[in-house]
Each structure stands twice: as structure tokens, then as C-alpha cells.
Design an enzyme around this catalytic site. Structure first.
Site, PDB file in Angstrom:
ATOM      1  N   MET A 153     -20.772  40.347   9.033  1.00  0.00           N
ATOM      2  CA  MET A 153     -21.856  41.264   9.405  1.00  0.00           C
ATOM      3  C   MET A 153     -23.204  40.578   9.143  1.00  0.00           C
ATOM      4  O   MET A 153     -24.236  41.237   9.055  1.00  0.00           O
ATOM      5  CB  MET A 153     -21.744  42.565   8.601  1.00  0.00           C
ATOM      6  CG  MET A 153     -20.431  43.291   8.899  1.00  0.00           C
ATOM      7  SD  MET A 153     -20.520  45.079   8.693  1.00  0.00           S
ATOM      8  CE  MET A 153     -20.908  45.194   6.973  1.00  0.00           C
ATOM      9  N   HIS A 202     -19.893  33.718   2.528  1.00  0.00           N
ATOM     10  CA  HIS A 202     -19.703  33.550   3.986  1.00  0.00           C
ATOM     11  C   HIS A 202     -19.544  32.067   4.321  1.00  0.00           C
ATOM     12  O   HIS A 202     -18.714  31.686   5.135  1.00  0.00           O
ATOM     13  CB  HIS A 202     -20.926  34.059   4.756  1.00  0.00           C
ATOM     14  CG  HIS A 202     -21.143  35.531   4.678  1.00  0.00           C
ATOM     15  ND1 HIS A 202     -22.176  36.090   3.978  1.00  0.00           N
ATOM     16  CD2 HIS A 202     -20.463  36.565   5.216  1.00  0.00           C
ATOM     17  CE1 HIS A 202     -22.129  37.405   4.090  1.00  0.00           C
ATOM     18  NE2 HIS A 202     -21.094  37.719   4.830  1.00  0.00           N
ATOM     19  N   LYS A 249     -12.658  39.103  -1.764  1.00  0.00           N
ATOM     20  CA  LYS A 249     -13.453  40.092  -2.505  1.00  0.00           C
ATOM     21  C   LYS A 249     -13.161  41.490  -1.957  1.00  0.00           C
ATOM     22  O   LYS A 249     -13.050  42.448  -2.710  1.00  0.00           O
ATOM     23  CB  LYS A 249     -14.950  39.804  -2.426  1.00  0.00           C
ATOM     24  CG  LYS A 249     -15.729  40.788  -3.305  1.00  0.00           C
ATOM     25  CD  LYS A 249     -17.168  40.450  -3.414  1.00  0.00           C
ATOM     26  CE  LYS A 249     -17.944  40.837  -2.191  1.00  0.00           C
ATOM     27  NZ  LYS A 249     -18.145  42.297  -2.054  1.00  0.00           N
ATOM     28  N   VAL A 301     -16.254  34.049  -4.102  1.00  0.00           N
ATOM     29  CA  VAL A 301     -17.277  33.096  -4.569  1.00  0.00           C
ATOM     30  C   VAL A 301     -18.223  33.876  -5.491  1.00  0.00           C
ATOM     31  O   VAL A 301     -18.650  34.984  -5.155  1.00  0.00           O
ATOM     32  CB  VAL A 301     -18.049  32.481  -3.378  1.00  0.00           C
ATOM     33  CG1 VAL A 301     -19.122  31.520  -3.871  1.00  0.00           C
ATOM     34  CG2 VAL A 301     -17.089  31.763  -2.441  1.00  0.00           C
ATOM     35  N   SER A 351     -22.244  39.020  -2.689  1.00  0.00           N
ATOM     36  CA  SER A 351     -22.183  40.116  -1.720  1.00  0.00           C
ATOM     37  C   SER A 351     -23.556  40.256  -1.094  1.00  0.00           C
ATOM     38  O   SER A 351     -24.570  40.051  -1.772  1.00  0.00           O
ATOM     39  CB  SER A 351     -21.835  41.416  -2.453  1.00  0.00           C
ATOM     40  OG  SER A 351     -22.171  42.537  -1.659  1.00  0.00           O
TER      41      SER A 351
HETATM   42  O1  PAF Z   1     -16.163  42.053   5.758  1.00  0.00           O
HETATM   43  C1  PAF Z   1     -17.017  42.264   6.641  1.00  0.00           C
HETATM   44  O2  PAF Z   1     -18.088  41.673   6.677  1.00  0.00           O
HETATM   45  C2  PAF Z   1     -16.721  43.304   7.700  1.00  0.00           C
HETATM   46  O3  PAF Z   1     -16.019  44.381   7.182  1.00  0.00           O
HETATM   47  C3  PAF Z   1     -16.004  42.721   8.946  1.00  0.00           C
HETATM   48  C4  PAF Z   1     -14.636  42.193   8.601  1.00  0.00           C
HETATM   49  C5  PAF Z   1     -16.849  41.618   9.552  1.00  0.00           C
HETATM   50  C6  PAF Z   1     -15.828  43.815  10.001  1.00  0.00           C
HETATM   51  O4  PAF Z   1     -17.043  44.346  10.401  1.00  0.00           O
END
Ligand code: PAF
Length: 283
Positions: A30, A37, A149, A176, A185
Site C-alpha cells: 500500500m 517493504h 508481521k 524487519v 510499519s
Molecule cells: O499488507 C499490505 O500492505 C496490504 O494488506 C496488501 C497485502 C498490499 C493488500 O492491500
């Protein structure tokens, strides 16, 4: 790096890659990238020929009183990181592209969402399962990487992939953490300095539970009572749940017999943080 905003363009690119005999890995996000990420992207990149990152703040996974409107966004920074890490394509759809007028087909699981985060976020996993299904159909990846997580999300996606016969390998990537232990987060950005300090109660609770198990404690109630007292000693921390459960079914357990999931969610004002670990009495 290609950037696609239309599902049809993304699908056409993937079809071409598949035709060339190359493999695709998807990292659904997202946006508002942090090191967590980036670790997912790095993992996907090393294992498959092509890497696709999707960036979409999915409205259907937010409840009415949740943070959809304030969810942090920094697209320039995200694209910069994606390019630096040699992402082949970014899928960046609009809300209308993903949910056209009269959208009706939601994906819902029967049992796994009725635990942990699903109890206080009743629509969340229906939204997650729906968007991930759509992303799988659009990107057509061989594999997809998700962070551990969000343990319940990962468990739900594995189950959904199996139940719906997606021929996609689901890869779980380790949590992480910041140097002091706080799990990374996007929502950490909301914390005031005081809340950030108290946020350490999650990772410290995991250490505490591990230590109790190491000393031979197997009674879930005894462990959880001590954890409750511990978390409540942190200013501004309000427990949503702290629970010991079966890592597969997510049902709560009374005793620690084998590998057990310790999962917790704690509210700090309007910010909700989660963390988890698998506890293993054998270790
Ligand atoms: O973990 C996330 O960032 C979201 O829940 C995902 C998997 C991209 C779905 O929108």
C-alpha cells in the site's frame, strides 16, 4: 522501470513476460515504503526473473472509523526505491480502476478471519482477500511475497491461494525491526514520541513470553496474565489482544505444547500496532 495504471496494460505486460518463458514475482504493497517493504522487494528480486510491485491503498480493507483518509503516502519516494532495487514494473492503479461501478465480487474466508485482528477489524480480511485475488489475476505472478508481521494476513492468503487453486507460491518474509525492536510499519509514522517509546511494549512482550517459555512455563493463562500486566505498565498502551494460538487455525491454546503463535495488537491513541512471533518450547 515500467509504470502501469490500467489493469489491462499490466496484464498485457505479464502475458508478454510469460510468453518469453520468464518468471514473475509480485510484491503487493500500500506504499509509503520502509525497510520492511524494501526487504520484500529484495527477496522477490533475487528469486525470480521479473519483479512487479503494486502500490494501492485498498479502500475495502479499511473499516468506517479507520485511517483510510489519513494513510501515509509518498509516491515519489516509493518509486525512487522501487527503481533503485531494479523493480521491472510498478502497478499503480486508481480506486476506480480496481473497483469499477457496481463492483460485487468479494472474496471471503470462513474461519481464519474470525480471530485476532479480524475481531476488531471485521471487514479487513474480506478486503485483503479480494484485492489480493484481483492482483493475482492481473499480474499473473509465479510467486508473491508478504511480510510475516501481518501473520494472520499471510495465513489467510496462503489458505485462499490453496482453496482457490492459484498456482502461485506464497513467500513469507521475516519481520524487519528498528534497532530498538519496534516492528517496522507505515503506521509507526503516526506515533507521538511518547507513544513511540511505549510502542516497545510489543517486541518486549515477545521477549518476555519467550523467556517464560524457556523457563518451562506452559500455561497460556499464566503467561498472558503477566503480559497483560506488563503492557498495561506502559503509558498510553491499550491492549486490543495478546494471545497464544495455533499457528495454522489461529484458535487460542490453553497450553504450550509445540510451536505456538504469540500475537498481539496494542492501541496507542488512534494508532494500532501489531507484532507476533512463533514460540517454540523445544528451542
Ligand atoms: O499488507 C499490505 O500492505 C496490504 O494488506 C496488501 C497485502 C498490499 C493488500 O492491500
Amino acid at each position: 522501470m515500467e509504470i502501469f495504471k490500467k489493469a489491462s496494460e499490466m496484464q498485457a505486460w505479464s502475458r508478454q513476460i510469460i510468453k518469453q518463458g520468464e518468471t514473475i514475482c509480485l510484491v503487493p504493497t500500500m506504499g509509503y515504503f520502509h525497510k520492511g517493504h524494501l526487504s520484500l522487494i529484495e527477496k522477490g528480486k533475487t528469486l525470480y526473473d521479473r519483479l512487479v510491485v503494486s502500490i494501492f491503498v485498498n479502500p475495502t480493507q479499511f473499516g468506517e472509523n479507520e485511517d483510510l483518509d489519513s494513510y501515509p503516502v509518498d509516491l515519489d519516494n516509493d518509486l525512487c526505491h522501487a527503481e533503485r532495487l531494479h523493480t521491472d514494473a510498478v502497478f499503480l492503479p486508481s480506486k476506480n480502476e480496481m473497483y469499477k461501478e457496481n463492483f460485487q465480487a468479494y472474496v471471503e474466508l470462513a474461519n481464519l478471519p474470525n480471530h485476532l485482528c479480524g475481531l476488531s477489524r471485521p471487514v479487513h480480511f474480506k478486503g485483503v482477500a479480494t484485492i489480493v485475488t484481483k492482483l493475482f489475476n492481473i499480474v499473473m505472478p509465479d510467486a508473491a511475497v508478504f511480510g510475516q508481521k501481518d501473520y494472520q494476513q499471510l495465513r489467510i492468503i496462503r489458505q485462499m491461494t490453496k482453496d482457490l487453486n492459484f498456482d502461485i507460491k506464497i513467500i513469507g518474509a521475516p519481520i524487519v525491526r528498528e534497532d530498538d525492536g519496534l516492528a517496522m510499519s507505515s503506521r509507526n509514522a503516526y506515533l507521538t514520541p511518547k507513544q513511540r517509546e511505549s510502542g516497545l511494549c510489543l517486541s518486549k512482550s515477545i521477549e518476555k513470553a519467550k523467556a517464560m517459555i524457556k523457563l518451562g512455563e506452559t500455561d497460556a493463562d499464566i503467561i498472558l496474565n503477566k503480559i497483560d500486566v506488563f503492557i498495561n505498565s506502559f503509558e498510553k498502551a491499550q491492549i486490543d489482544y495478546a494471545t497464544l494460538c495455533d499457528p495454522e487455525t489461529l484458535e487460542t491454546v490453553k497450553g504450550i505444547k509445540g510451536k505456538t503463535l504469540f500475537a498481539l495488537a496494542v492501541n496507542f491513541g488512534k494508532t494500532r500496532l501489531i507484532d507476533n512471533a512463533i514460540l517454540d518450547p523445544e528451542q
